[in-house]
Design an enzyme around this catalytic site. Sequence first.
Site, PDB file in Angstrom:
ATOM      1  N   GLY A 192      13.537 -23.465  18.413  1.00 33.45           N
ATOM      2  CA  GLY A 192      12.918 -23.165  19.693  1.00 33.45           C
ATOM      3  C   GLY A 192      11.672 -24.012  19.843  1.00 33.45           C
ATOM      4  O   GLY A 192      11.275 -24.733  18.933  1.00 33.45           O
TER       5      GLY A 192
ATOM      6  N   HIS B 296      13.584 -32.794  20.104  1.00 37.00           N
ATOM      7  CA  HIS B 296      13.779 -32.525  18.680  1.00 37.00           C
ATOM      8  C   HIS B 296      13.030 -31.281  18.228  1.00 37.00           C
ATOM      9  O   HIS B 296      13.487 -30.551  17.368  1.00 37.00           O
ATOM     10  CB  HIS B 296      13.367 -33.740  17.841  1.00 37.00           C
ATOM     11  CG  HIS B 296      14.427 -34.783  17.770  1.00 37.00           C
ATOM     12  ND1 HIS B 296      15.080 -35.096  16.612  1.00 37.00           N
ATOM     13  CD2 HIS B 296      14.960 -35.579  18.729  1.00 37.00           C
ATOM     14  CE1 HIS B 296      15.971 -36.044  16.849  1.00 37.00           C
ATOM     15  NE2 HIS B 296      15.911 -36.358  18.139  1.00 37.00           N
TER      16      HIS B 296
END
Length: 177
Positions: free
Chosen positions: A73, A67
């Site tokens: 990123g 997640h």
Amino acid sequence: MGFRSRRSCIFIAVFLILSSTLCEAKLSPTFYDQTCPRALSTIRKAVRRAVSHERRMAASLIRLHFHYCFVQGCDASILLDNSSTIQSEKNAPNNLNSVRGYEVIDNIKSKVESMCPGIVSCADIVAVAARDSSVAVSGPTWIVKLGRRDSTTSGLSQAATNLPGFRDSLDKLITLF
């Protein structure tokens, strides 16, 4: 004068382009070997302790890693709490009451900070904790390249729209990945 200012602008543009390519982050599995040599063993011990206390925490830490990497990123932005300037990704529909393990990461960060203040990023802690979680339940291992930097911004709107949902169709999942 026009020629000189044009030449100066071209020089500055070339300099900026070259300096941005030369400043790429160089991730390395040995990033903390000199600056915080006990960081990885501290993370491993804390993960083992958490997983031995609650076995499904291994899956939770791996999911937390997914997640936090999926939105902006691998920058630990999911760990940021609400403030006057931040709307936390923790409150995104696919994270709220779903993602767990924050307290394990907080505990690890506290231990690492007491040894090496300001050295090890939360982003690297989450990445290593995911790997160590897999190993703790006899899953695969992999080399974690280190040297990530922590985000100071949150992507709540991105997390709300870009994270895969459990009701998403296969076509939607394919486009997200």
